[in-house]
Design a protein around this motif. Structure first.
Motif, mmCIF file in Angstrom:
data_model
loop_
_atom_site.group_PDB
_atom_site.id
_atom_site.type_symbol
_atom_site.label_atom_id
_atom_site.label_comp_id
_atom_site.label_asym_id
_atom_site.label_seq_id
_atom_site.Cartn_x
_atom_site.Cartn_y
_atom_site.Cartn_z
ATOM 1 N N GLN A 77 33.387 31.395 44.851
ATOM 2 C CA GLN A 77 34.206 30.764 45.894
ATOM 3 C C GLN A 77 34.531 29.315 45.555
ATOM 4 O O GLN A 77 35.665 28.862 45.756
ATOM 5 C CB GLN A 77 33.489 30.848 47.237
ATOM 6 N N GLU A 78 33.552 28.583 45.039
ATOM 7 C CA GLU A 78 33.794 27.185 44.666
ATOM 8 C C GLU A 78 34.832 27.086 43.549
ATOM 9 O O GLU A 78 35.713 26.219 43.590
ATOM 10 C CB GLU A 78 32.492 26.518 44.225
ATOM 11 N N ALA A 124 38.284 27.914 44.918
ATOM 12 C CA ALA A 124 38.838 26.858 45.764
ATOM 13 C C ALA A 124 39.527 25.775 44.923
ATOM 14 O O ALA A 124 40.431 25.100 45.410
ATOM 15 C CB ALA A 124 37.733 26.228 46.614
ATOM 16 N N ARG A 125 39.123 25.652 43.678
ATOM 17 C CA ARG A 125 39.677 24.603 42.803
ATOM 18 C C ARG A 125 40.694 25.117 41.787
ATOM 19 O O ARG A 125 41.485 24.357 41.271
ATOM 20 C CB ARG A 125 38.544 23.916 42.050
ATOM 21 N N ASP A 171 43.095 28.653 40.230
ATOM 22 C CA ASP A 171 43.683 29.978 40.409
ATOM 23 C C ASP A 171 43.731 30.644 39.037
ATOM 24 O O ASP A 171 44.781 30.727 38.409
ATOM 25 C CB ASP A 171 45.089 29.851 41.012
#
Length: 120
Positions: free
Chosen positions: A47-48, A51-52, A54
Motif C-alpha cells: 500500500q505504501e 501510494a507513491r 504506479d
C-alpha cells in the motif's frame, strides 16, 4: 516506510501460519480466515509503494500475495469437503504452496529493485 526486509519477514511468518492452519483438524478449518490481513507488513508495504508509485511491479506483488491466500483457502475448502490434501507435499520444494510463496518473494524483490533504482 516499510522496506523489502519487513515485507519478506511478514511473508515468511504468514506462510508458516497458513501451513500451521492447514494442519488443523478438518472441523476447525472453516473457522480460519485465510484472507490477507490489512495490518500485515507485506500488505502495508504494498500500500505504501502504491501510494507513491504506479508501477506494474506493485500489481504483480498484489496478485502473487493474493494468489497464495486463494490457494490456501482452496486447500482448506477441499479438506473441509473431505478431500485428501497432503500439506507436506504442497509445502515442499516445488509444491504449490512453495511455488506461490516463491512468486511472492520474487515480486517483493522486483518492487525493491525498482525502489533502489530511484535512489541511485
Amino acid at each position: 516506510m516499510l522496506d523489502a526486509s519487513d515485507a519478506l519477514h511478514a511473508h515468511s511468518h504468514c506462510r508458516a501460519m497458513l501451513v500451521q492452519c492447514l494442519r488443523q483438524k478438518q472441523a476447525c478449518l472453516e473457522y480460519v480466515d485465510f484472507a490477507p490481513h490489512t495490518d500485515c507488513a507485506l500488505v502495508r508495504f504494498t500500500q505504501e509503494c502504491a501510494a507513491r508509485h504506479d508501477w506494474p511491479e506493485i500489481d504483480i506483488l498484489r496478485t502473487a500475495h493474493n494468489s497464495l491466500h486463494v490457494l490456501a483457502k482452496d486447500m482448506a475448502r477441499r479438506m473441509i469437503a473431505g478431500e485428501y490434501v497432503d500439506i507436506n507435499t504442497e509445502n515442499a520444494a516445488n509444491g504449490r504452496l512453495d511455488n506461490a510463496s516463491a512468486a511472492v518473494v520474487a515480486a517483493i524483490w522486483r518492487v525493491e529493485r525498482r525502489l533502489h533504482s530511484l535512489a541511485g
